[in-house]
Design a protein around this motif. Structure first.
Motif, short mmCIF file in Angstrom:
data_model
loop_
_atom_site.label_atom_id
_atom_site.label_comp_id
_atom_site.label_asym_id
_atom_site.label_seq_id
_atom_site.Cartn_x
_atom_site.Cartn_y
_atom_site.Cartn_z
N GLY A 66 38.53 47.51 45.18
CA GLY A 66 37.77 46.81 46.20
C GLY A 66 38.53 45.72 46.89
N ASP A 67 39.68 45.32 46.37
CA ASP A 67 40.41 44.18 46.92
C ASP A 67 41.21 44.55 48.16
N GLY A 68 42.22 45.36 47.98
CA GLY A 68 43.09 45.67 49.09
C GLY A 68 43.07 47.12 49.52
N GLY A 69 42.49 47.97 48.69
CA GLY A 69 42.43 49.38 49.03
C GLY A 69 43.71 50.13 48.78
N PHE A 70 44.68 49.52 48.08
CA PHE A 70 45.96 50.19 47.87
C PHE A 70 46.04 50.91 46.52
N LEU A 71 45.04 50.73 45.67
CA LEU A 71 45.04 51.41 44.38
C LEU A 71 43.93 52.44 44.34
N MET A 72 44.25 53.58 43.72
CA MET A 72 43.30 54.66 43.61
C MET A 72 43.36 55.20 42.18
N ALA A 73 42.20 55.32 41.55
CA ALA A 73 42.13 55.92 40.21
C ALA A 73 41.50 57.30 40.35
N VAL A 74 42.10 58.27 39.68
CA VAL A 74 41.65 59.65 39.76
C VAL A 74 41.36 60.15 38.36
N GLY A 75 40.14 60.59 38.14
CA GLY A 75 39.78 61.20 36.86
C GLY A 75 40.01 62.69 36.93
N SER A 76 40.53 63.25 35.85
CA SER A 76 40.83 64.67 35.86
C SER A 76 40.27 65.35 34.61
N SER A 77 40.31 66.65 34.64
CA SER A 77 39.91 67.44 33.48
C SER A 77 41.13 68.19 32.97
N THR A 81 42.94 69.12 25.06
CA THR A 81 41.97 68.37 24.26
C THR A 81 41.67 66.99 24.82
N SER A 82 42.47 66.50 25.75
CA SER A 82 42.25 65.15 26.28
C SER A 82 42.17 65.18 27.79
N LYS A 83 41.46 64.22 28.33
CA LYS A 83 41.30 64.09 29.77
C LYS A 83 41.96 62.80 30.21
N GLU A 84 42.35 62.72 31.48
CA GLU A 84 43.17 61.61 31.93
C GLU A 84 42.58 60.90 33.14
N VAL A 85 42.98 59.62 33.26
CA VAL A 85 42.78 58.85 34.48
C VAL A 85 44.16 58.51 34.99
N LEU A 86 44.45 58.91 36.22
CA LEU A 86 45.74 58.61 36.83
C LEU A 86 45.53 57.50 37.84
N ILE A 87 46.33 56.45 37.77
CA ILE A 87 46.21 55.32 38.69
C ILE A 87 47.39 55.36 39.65
N TYR A 88 47.06 55.37 40.93
CA TYR A 88 48.08 55.48 41.98
C TYR A 88 48.11 54.22 42.84
N ASP A 89 49.30 53.85 43.26
CA ASP A 89 49.48 52.92 44.37
C ASP A 89 49.65 53.84 45.58
N LEU A 90 48.82 53.67 46.59
CA LEU A 90 48.82 54.60 47.73
C LEU A 90 50.13 54.62 48.49
N ARG A 91 50.99 53.67 48.23
CA ARG A 91 52.29 53.64 48.91
C ARG A 91 53.32 54.47 48.17
N SER A 92 52.93 55.08 47.05
CA SER A 92 53.85 55.86 46.23
C SER A 92 53.27 57.26 45.99
N LEU A 108 34.10 61.41 34.29
CA LEU A 108 33.03 61.54 35.27
C LEU A 108 32.82 60.29 36.09
N ASP A 109 33.24 59.13 35.57
CA ASP A 109 33.02 57.87 36.29
C ASP A 109 34.15 56.91 35.95
N ILE A 110 34.59 56.16 36.95
CA ILE A 110 35.63 55.14 36.76
C ILE A 110 35.06 53.82 37.21
N LYS A 111 35.17 52.80 36.38
CA LYS A 111 34.65 51.48 36.73
C LYS A 111 35.77 50.49 36.88
#
Length: 111
Positions: A66-77, A81-92, A108-111
Motif C-alpha cells: 500500500g505504500d509505494g506500489g513497488f512490491l508484489m506478493a504472489v501466492g502459488s500452489s 507438499t509445500s506452497k509458496e509466497v513469492l515477493i517481487y520488487d516490480l523493478r526486478s 489463498l490470502d496474503i496480508k
C-alpha cells in the motif's frame, strides 16, 4: 451594458482557464495510471513466463503493498507438499524472497 458583457466575458475566460487546468491535470494523472498499468502487465507477463519455467502450478492470490506500489506478493500452489509466497520488487524480474508456509494447501490470502 458593455461593462456587463466585459465582466461576463472575463468570467467565461476564467472558467475556461480553470477547465483547461483541470483537463491537463487529469490527462497527466491518466497517463501516469496507464504507465503503471503497462508496467504491472509487463511484470505479470514476466511472472507467468518465469512460473512456466519453474513449473509453478498456478497463481492463487496476488497482493500489492500500500505504500509505494513497488512490491508484489504472489501466492502459488507450487511444489508437491509445500506452497509458496513469492515477493517481487516490480523493478526486478526475480523474486526478492520466497516464503514456504510448509502446509499442503495453496496460498489463498496474503496480508
Amino acid at each position: 451594458m458593455l461593462q456587463q458583457l466585459k465582466i461576463h466575458n472575463l468570467h467565461l475566460q476564467k472558467q475556461n482557464d480553470l477547465l483547461m487546468d483541470a483537463y491537463r491535470s487529469m490527462s497527466h494523472e491518466l497517463h501516469k495510471l496507464q504507465v503503471e498499468e503497462e508496467m504491472l502487465m509487463h511484470k505479470f507477463y514476466e511472472f507467468t513466463k518465469q512460473a512456466e519455467h519453474q513449473n509453478i502450478e498456478e497463481v492463487t492470490t496476488l497482493e500489492f503493498d500500500g505504500d509505494g506500489g513497488f512490491l508484489m506478493a504472489v501466492g502459488s500452489s507450487s511444489g508437491k507438499t509445500s506452497k509458496e509466497v513469492l515477493i517481487y520488487d516490480l523493478r526486478s524480474s526475480y523474486p526478492i524472497r520466497i516464503k514456504d508456509h510448509m502446509y499442503g494447501s495453496p496460498i489463498l490470502d496474503i496480508k
